[in-house]
Design an enzyme around this catalytic site. Sequence first.
Site, PDB file in Angstrom:
ATOM      1  N   VAL A  57       1.411   4.322  -7.140  1.00  0.00           N
ATOM      2  CA  VAL A  57       2.133   4.257  -5.728  1.00  0.00           C
ATOM      3  C   VAL A  57       2.084   5.473  -5.755  1.00  0.00           C
ATOM      4  CG1 VAL A  57       4.105   4.380  -7.449  1.00  0.00           C
ATOM      5  CG2 VAL A  57       4.438   3.517  -5.529  1.00  0.00           C
ATOM      6  N   CYS A  58       2.607   5.819  -4.539  1.00  0.00           N
ATOM      7  CA  CYS A  58       3.041   6.857  -3.946  1.00  0.00           C
ATOM      8  C   CYS A  58       3.922   6.845  -2.504  1.00  0.00           C
ATOM      9  CB  CYS A  58       1.600   7.438  -2.899  1.00  0.00           C
ATOM     10  SG  CYS A  58       1.220   7.114  -1.379  1.00  0.00           S
ATOM     11  N   HIS A  59       4.167   7.718  -1.552  1.00  0.00           N
ATOM     12  CA  HIS A  59       5.323   7.153  -0.621  1.00  0.00           C
ATOM     13  C   HIS A  59       4.804   6.504   0.047  1.00  0.00           C
ATOM     14  CE1 HIS A  59       8.491   8.340   1.980  1.00  0.00           C
ATOM     15  NE2 HIS A  59       7.407   8.503   3.136  1.00  0.00           N
ATOM     16  N   MET A  88       6.666   3.947  -2.182  1.00  0.00           N
ATOM     17  CA  MET A  88       8.159   3.606  -2.247  1.00  0.00           C
ATOM     18  C   MET A  88       8.620   3.257  -0.861  1.00  0.00           C
ATOM     19  SD  MET A  88       8.247   4.487  -5.365  1.00  0.00           S
ATOM     20  CE  MET A  88       9.881   4.621  -5.114  1.00  0.00           C
TER      21      MET A  88
END
Length: 117
Positions: free
Chosen positions: A67-69, A95
């Site tokens: 996961v990242c932004h 996210m």
Amino acid sequence: MSMSDIESIAVSELPNDFTGVTDAVMLDVREDDEWSAGHIRGAVHIPLAQVPARIDEIDLDADLYVVCHSSGRSMRVLQYLAQRGVDGTCVGGGMLAWVEHGKPVETGPAAEGDDNG
């Protein structure tokens, strides 16, 4: 491997908390300030640029979710891992999607013992 070859999963299909989960790893590849602002409980935090040097901190035998932004950095990490024969799944929408779906987040700096700097 192109980005279209990388598997993606909807946040609605994931548990809210990865604490104590032994068969899956949630890898958060965002920067320290992003992590502090809000992250998934039980996630492993290794910023994108540090992944190659810290690969041994990731349980590569478990199901790997990244996961990242919003998914861009996750895709880059998954392409890197795929070149090394490691499969993983991108958290679709990152996210942004996690929060949008009302999933819980923890705030604050990395846990004790997590040495990122």
